[in-house]
Write a protein that holds these residues in place. Structure first.
Motif, PDB file in Angstrom:
ATOM      1  N   LYS A 179       0.756  -1.185   0.129  1.00 44.25           N
ATOM      2  CA  LYS A 179       0.141   0.070   0.033  1.00 44.25           C
ATOM      3  C   LYS A 179       0.833   1.305   0.146  1.00 44.25           C
ATOM      4  CE  LYS A 179      -3.729   1.899   2.840  1.00 44.25           C
ATOM      5  NZ  LYS A 179      -4.704   2.041   3.975  1.00 44.25           N
ATOM      6  N   ASP A 180       1.930   1.317   0.859  1.00 47.60           N
ATOM      7  CA  ASP A 180       2.738   2.469   1.001  1.00 47.60           C
ATOM      8  C   ASP A 180       3.670   2.566  -0.357  1.00 47.60           C
ATOM      9  OD1 ASP A 180       1.698   3.372   3.163  1.00 47.60           O
ATOM     10  OD2 ASP A 180       3.354   2.634   4.574  1.00 47.60           O
ATOM     11  N   ALA A 181       4.151   1.360  -0.817  1.00 48.26           N
ATOM     12  CA  ALA A 181       4.770   1.391  -2.097  1.00 48.26           C
ATOM     13  C   ALA A 181       4.162   1.805  -3.160  1.00 48.26           C
ATOM     14  CB  ALA A 181       5.360  -0.149  -2.419  1.00 48.26           C
ATOM     15  N   ARG A 182       2.978   1.656  -3.224  1.00 47.32           N
ATOM     16  CA  ARG A 182       2.005   2.165  -4.394  1.00 47.32           C
ATOM     17  C   ARG A 182       1.843   3.619  -4.108  1.00 47.32           C
ATOM     18  NH1 ARG A 182      -0.336  -0.749  -8.022  1.00 47.32           N
ATOM     19  NH2 ARG A 182      -0.855  -2.936  -7.885  1.00 47.32           N
ATOM     20  N   ARG A 183       1.629   4.176  -2.869  1.00 45.73           N
ATOM     21  CA  ARG A 183       1.516   5.622  -2.801  1.00 45.73           C
ATOM     22  C   ARG A 183       2.932   6.329  -3.171  1.00 45.73           C
ATOM     23  NH1 ARG A 183      -1.200   5.361   2.940  1.00 45.73           N
ATOM     24  NH2 ARG A 183      -3.361   4.957   2.339  1.00 45.73           N
ATOM     25  N   LEU A 184       4.020   5.673  -2.864  1.00 46.95           N
ATOM     26  CA  LEU A 184       5.191   6.350  -3.244  1.00 46.95           C
ATOM     27  C   LEU A 184       5.566   6.154  -4.690  1.00 46.95           C
ATOM     28  CD1 LEU A 184       7.940   7.166  -1.933  1.00 46.95           C
ATOM     29  CD2 LEU A 184       8.600   4.784  -1.812  1.00 46.95           C
ATOM     30  N   GLU A 185       5.081   5.108  -5.297  1.00 55.91           N
ATOM     31  CA  GLU A 185       5.226   5.131  -6.791  1.00 55.91           C
ATOM     32  C   GLU A 185       4.217   6.197  -7.338  1.00 55.91           C
ATOM     33  OE1 GLU A 185       4.273   4.640 -10.632  1.00 55.91           O
ATOM     34  OE2 GLU A 185       2.834   4.156  -9.243  1.00 55.91           O
ATOM     35  N   GLU A 186       3.017   6.421  -6.910  1.00 56.98           N
ATOM     36  CA  GLU A 186       1.995   7.302  -7.447  1.00 56.98           C
ATOM     37  C   GLU A 186       2.651   8.919  -7.283  1.00 56.98           C
ATOM     38  OE1 GLU A 186      -2.620   8.632  -6.687  1.00 56.98           O
ATOM     39  OE2 GLU A 186      -1.969   6.845  -5.871  1.00 56.98           O
ATOM     40  N   GLY A 187       3.215   8.898  -6.168  1.00 59.18           N
ATOM     41  CA  GLY A 187       3.713  10.286  -5.864  1.00 59.18           C
ATOM     42  C   GLY A 187       5.010  10.455  -6.898  1.00 59.18           C
ATOM     43  N   LEU A 188       5.738   9.545  -7.128  1.00 58.48           N
ATOM     44  CA  LEU A 188       6.701   9.510  -8.209  1.00 58.48           C
ATOM     45  C   LEU A 188       6.148   9.732  -9.610  1.00 58.48           C
ATOM     46  CD1 LEU A 188       9.717   8.951  -9.191  1.00 58.48           C
ATOM     47  CD2 LEU A 188       9.109   6.626  -9.094  1.00 58.48           C
ATOM     48  N   PHE A 189       5.123   9.091 -10.056  1.00 60.56           N
ATOM     49  CA  PHE A 189       4.522   9.143 -11.120  1.00 60.56           C
ATOM     50  C   PHE A 189       3.813  10.806 -11.447  1.00 60.56           C
ATOM     51  CE2 PHE A 189       0.657   8.929 -13.879  1.00 60.56           C
ATOM     52  CZ  PHE A 189       1.327   8.468 -15.140  1.00 60.56           C
ATOM     53  N   ASN A 190       3.164  11.302 -10.298  1.00 59.62           N
ATOM     54  CA  ASN A 190       2.588  12.654 -10.492  1.00 59.62           C
ATOM     55  C   ASN A 190       3.825  13.604 -10.275  1.00 59.62           C
ATOM     56  OD1 ASN A 190       0.193  11.557 -10.215  1.00 59.62           O
ATOM     57  ND2 ASN A 190       0.069  11.675  -7.837  1.00 59.62           N
ATOM     58  N   ALA A 191       5.042  13.476  -9.873  1.00 51.80           N
ATOM     59  CA  ALA A 191       6.044  14.309 -10.064  1.00 51.80           C
ATOM     60  C   ALA A 191       6.772  14.381 -11.358  1.00 51.80           C
ATOM     61  CB  ALA A 191       6.958  14.152  -8.987  1.00 51.80           C
ATOM     62  N   ALA A 192       6.803  13.226 -11.853  1.00 48.99           N
ATOM     63  CA  ALA A 192       7.587  13.102 -12.964  1.00 48.99           C
ATOM     64  C   ALA A 192       6.660  13.242 -14.447  1.00 48.99           C
ATOM     65  CB  ALA A 192       8.162  11.703 -13.183  1.00 48.99           C
ATOM     66  N   CYS A 193       5.404  12.823 -14.429  1.00 51.98           N
ATOM     67  CA  CYS A 193       4.665  12.786 -15.446  1.00 51.98           C
ATOM     68  C   CYS A 193       3.390  13.515 -15.155  1.00 51.98           C
ATOM     69  CB  CYS A 193       4.290  11.393 -15.659  1.00 51.98           C
ATOM     70  SG  CYS A 193       5.609  10.254 -15.910  1.00 51.98           S
TER      71      CYS A 193
END
Length: 111
Positions: free
Chosen positions: A25-39
């Protein structure tokens, strides 16, 4: 294209689980933040993919650090939320010990 993007994002989330021992759950949130920041436009191709990869490498480096004040510990303690990590500057993700070492190295470089 969306299937490829989904697979890439899932691989990144799994990488965060293995590197930082986070729950999915936290890994997906971390990835989602990464996606939103980069794309910000929501497309994982071209410059967006390049930025995504650079942020992934940057965050992965910070997740490898262990000890008091490390990014992993701060995520577990709730000092940082997984979604905001990608938007933080590198120095704000470092532990106190890493910041002190960085300052010592800078001072040594100036002499």
């Amino acid at each position: 294209q969306w299937k490829k993007d989904r697979e890439t994002r899932l691989k990144v989330a799994n990488s965060f689980v293995s590197k930082a021992k986070l729950d999915m759950k936290d890994a997906r949130r971390l990835e989602e933040g990464l996606f939103n920041a980069a794309c910000p436009l929501g497309f994982l191709d071209g410059d967006g993919f390049k930025a995504y990869h650079q942020h992934f490498m940057r965050i992965s480096t910070h997740l490898r650090a262990q000890g008091p004040g490390s990014l992993v510990e701060r995520l577990r303690n709730g000092e940082l939320t997984p979604g905001e990590v990608a938007f933080c500057e590198d120095e704000s993700l470092l532990s106190e010990a890493q910041i002190e070492k960085l300052e010592r190295d800078r001072q040594a470089g100036l002499q």
